[in-house]
Write a protein that holds these residues in place. Sequence first.
Motif, PDB file in Angstrom:
ATOM      1  N   PHE A   1      19.231 113.426  65.274  1.00  0.00           N
ATOM      2  CA  PHE A   1      18.960 114.555  64.378  1.00  0.00           C
ATOM      3  C   PHE A   1      17.478 114.921  64.465  1.00  0.00           C
ATOM      4  N   SER A   2      17.221 116.156  64.107  1.00  0.00           N
ATOM      5  CA  SER A   2      15.841 116.602  63.933  1.00  0.00           C
ATOM      6  C   SER A   2      15.652 116.907  62.460  1.00  0.00           C
TER       7      SER A   2
ATOM      8  N   ARG B   1      14.535 116.891  53.399  1.00  0.00           N
ATOM      9  CA  ARG B   1      13.859 116.785  54.704  1.00  0.00           C
ATOM     10  C   ARG B   1      12.603 115.921  54.580  1.00  0.00           C
TER      11      ARG B   1
ATOM     12  N   GLU C   1      24.016 109.274  66.545  1.00  0.00           N
ATOM     13  CA  GLU C   1      23.789 110.721  66.566  1.00  0.00           C
ATOM     14  C   GLU C   1      22.289 110.986  66.364  1.00  0.00           C
TER      15      GLU C   1
ATOM     16  N   LEU D   1      23.992 118.294  57.648  1.00  0.00           N
ATOM     17  CA  LEU D   1      22.692 118.961  57.668  1.00  0.00           C
ATOM     18  C   LEU D   1      22.500 119.830  56.427  1.00  0.00           C
TER      19      LEU D   1
ATOM     20  N   ILE E   1      22.404 112.391  54.771  1.00  0.00           N
ATOM     21  CA  ILE E   1      21.633 111.727  55.821  1.00  0.00           C
ATOM     22  C   ILE E   1      20.760 110.630  55.227  1.00  0.00           C
TER      23      ILE E   1
ATOM     24  N   ASP F   1      15.999 120.322  61.082  1.00  0.00           N
ATOM     25  CA  ASP F   1      17.308 120.970  60.967  1.00  0.00           C
ATOM     26  C   ASP F   1      17.905 120.810  59.564  1.00  0.00           C
ATOM     27  N   ILE F   2      17.343 119.887  58.756  1.00  0.00           N
ATOM     28  CA  ILE F   2      17.879 119.650  57.409  1.00  0.00           C
ATOM     29  C   ILE F   2      17.501 120.833  56.528  1.00  0.00           C
TER      30      ILE F   2
ATOM     31  N   SER G   1      17.525 108.949  65.045  1.00  0.00           N
ATOM     32  CA  SER G   1      18.960 108.732  65.309  1.00  0.00           C
ATOM     33  C   SER G   1      19.581 107.932  64.170  1.00  0.00           C
TER      34      SER G   1
ATOM     35  N   ARG H   1      28.991 117.655  61.310  1.00  0.00           N
ATOM     36  CA  ARG H   1      27.545 117.696  61.465  1.00  0.00           C
ATOM     37  C   ARG H   1      26.899 118.766  60.593  1.00  0.00           C
ATOM     38  N   GLU H   2      27.515 119.929  60.532  1.00  0.00           N
ATOM     39  CA  GLU H   2      26.951 121.020  59.745  1.00  0.00           C
ATOM     40  C   GLU H   2      26.935 120.667  58.251  1.00  0.00           C
TER      41      GLU H   2
END
Length: 897
Positions: A466-467, A477, A464, A510, A516, A470-471, A497, A506-507
């Motif tokens: 991620f950016s 972050r 997956e 984040l 993460i 977005d955290i 990734s 996913r939500e």
Amino acid sequence: MKRKNSQNINGISISDSIVMSVKRKNANYRKPFSALIAVIGFTSVLMSFFGMFPFRFNGKTVAMAAIGFSIFYLTLSLLGKKALWVYGGSIAAFVIYAYKKSSLISMGFKFVYNIIYKTSYHSEINYYKTIIKSSEIKSVTTLFVFYVWLLAIVLYFFTICRPNPVLPLMVTFPLLELGMYNGIEVSVFWGMLCIAYWLSLLAMSTIDVGEYSGGQSGFVRKNNLFFPKRHMKLKVTEKCGIFIIASVMLVTAVSYSFLKITHYKRSDAINEKRRDITEAMNDFTFENLAESLSSLTSAFGLDFEYENHKLGTNDHVRYKNVTDLTVTIEQPVKGAIYLKNYVGSIYKDNEWFKLPKSAYKNKIFDDFKKYDIYPQDFPAIFTKLIYSGNDNTIWIKNSKKKMKYVYAPYGTENFGGLSYQNDLTVSPQNGKKGESSYKFFHIDIESISESIASLKQRNHNLREVFSASDIHDKLCREDVLEYCTENDLLTYDDFFSIDYDIPYNREYVLENGATIMAQLLQNSYKDFVYDEYLDVPNTKAMKEVKEAYAEVLEGDTSSIEGKLEVLKAIKDKMQGECVYSLYPRKTPSNRDFVNYFLLENHKGYCINFATAGVILARMAGIPARYATGYIIVEDDVTAGKKNSDNSVTVEVKDNRSHAWTEIYLDGIGWIPYEFTSGYSAKEINTEPTKPAESTSENSVTSTTQQNTQASTTLSSAARTSGKRTTLTTSQATQTVTSKVGGVGIGKGNGKAMPKAVKYILHFLLVLLLTALIIALRRYLIIQKREKNFNSGKTPSRVKNIYSYSEKLLASLKLTSENGNYKSFAEEVEKKLAGDYFEAGSFEKLTDIALRACYGQGVPDEDELKMCRKTVEDISAKIYNNANFIQRLRLKFINVLK
């Protein structure tokens, strides 16, 4: 001879006259006494040893060898120096023949040790496997013949010729220790007689009265005259040896009779303490010295607890039903709670060890400290992604005995205040000793399995993207960006990734940025896990295990579902072939613990199942470790105390101490997996089986009882494994018959010695001991009488002589009445003078005794000699006139002769 006196300036008179003193010669019993002691030692050692184990050998051959060697070396020892050259030649012959028969003796030793091992541990497993069964009787008979030969050489020489306990103890004590060390009961009679022999030999080698030839010179003083003293030894060692043997056996007989007559029974508390001490002594081994000392001191009530992880050193486990922990749970949980305090990572030489310190120098452990996320945190963090509602709190209070240990559940949550021991255990940083509390997310393998199964439509091993922007949490972050930058995980800008192994929202991820970060660390930690926790010893024993379990090790372990399926297959096969037992007995020192459990013994408790589970999981490619601590199942929580705030307090008993397997599931972390038969999340139903009692009598009753026990054991095994087990009559008979055996003296076919022979031997030995006691009593009385006649003040000597004369005359029914000694003397003279003594002698004896008694004069030496001669004449005449029975009574009962 003319005496020439001279006096020096010190006033000491020296006489050159020759003075000779000749003591009346007594019979010398030294040789017979020492011979008797040697025979007692030789016989008692053999009877004690052969009475403990059911050996199979040619009893007639060994018995004839024992008698022949005994007579031969007894004769040589009594001859003394004249036969030393023959003694030396026989020792040379022993060495030569032993060398020629060494292979047969070696094989006989293996058979004998197999019997000792199986009897000691109530097992049907042989310690030595590669031996030819058909050669058992011949090789064991050869071994025993040579041992009897060696025993005769050592015991007779070092008991009769040169009394010394060192070599006799070296060749006799190990035999009895083989049984006593392993809890085998020794016959009270033969065992105590053997101990009496050892004490007797020790006394003979240390007790020494007077000087002996080759010693220091000296002088004997009489009044003011000094006479040269010869190098003479007054030795009483053999008599002391006989006295010690008689005393020990007398005390044994009296004590045993008292206990039988009074039906004495110890209290339950004493029995419990005695049982603890006995078990600690039986389990004592130098190879596991620290733990053995810990058990022994604990049995005596001292607090010296030591724990290591050496496997197979205890032959059984016994719980005391005492409370080790008091646990309070905020709310009841589904499934078992495992409280861990130790993790073993390396299996080597039947022992668990931790990884070396060098292993933890891996960079990933620096990252754990830097980002304050540890492998111990993974289960709670990741399991929340697949199911929820298991947040809980636990308070643990240790008993005094367990005060120094720290226990923690799986799924602890890191809210600060925790200390992490590498990737192994967790504990509170600060807190009262013996007390701890944790916030934890309860980990349940069944819930994990169900959740994974319900989400099978989700693919595994996906990546997956991620950016970091977005955290939601800024600190998280920044940590993620820093970690990805350091490890070159950024693809462009702040994108990265992650490989994941379990479904997730996913939500949620984040929003909880720590998840993460934990996943990034977990992906790196997996490499460490697969490098360190898949090792299996490269030995023949491990290859045999892998081959035997090959069919269940070949499953697909690339996914969590596949791993769980393989683990279940391993568990089913293990529980189908192995039975839970608190009496698995020790693992032979030449066996691998896992191999012996899975392929030979098939009996064990939690440490057996847990260790085997770790090895088999690793063989299947699943990382695994060994863990110990306590288990609390649902039934324990249900039976616990319900508190007003809905919490539950559970008294965790010592029977909940446990060992289990830890497995690593990718994307989740280390979780407990239960392989032990009878253990489940809800209850513990092990029905431990005790071994059948060994017996030395081959009777129909004992065989029937053992058949029943065998059937019960196998039925229990079938219930535990969940499979049907069928046992034919012939198989049951074969199984039981192998346990039946006896001393093996007589025909060499393993039958017990006939009771009639035992009774005859016991009767003869009782007669012998009785005779020894009577002879010892006679010797002591005569010695005391001689001392009273020859030493002390003259009036006392005369009184003792007259008192002896009264006893002699009493045997003729002549007694003094009203203390009229003069009248009594006249009566004795009238009846016995001229026949029993010279006329007037007894009246003179009476007059001398009366004068001495009333202080009217001190008798001189001539008067003492006359008195002594009178009583000796009376004694001799009484004895000569007596018949055989009366003489025996005079000598050994009344001791008047």
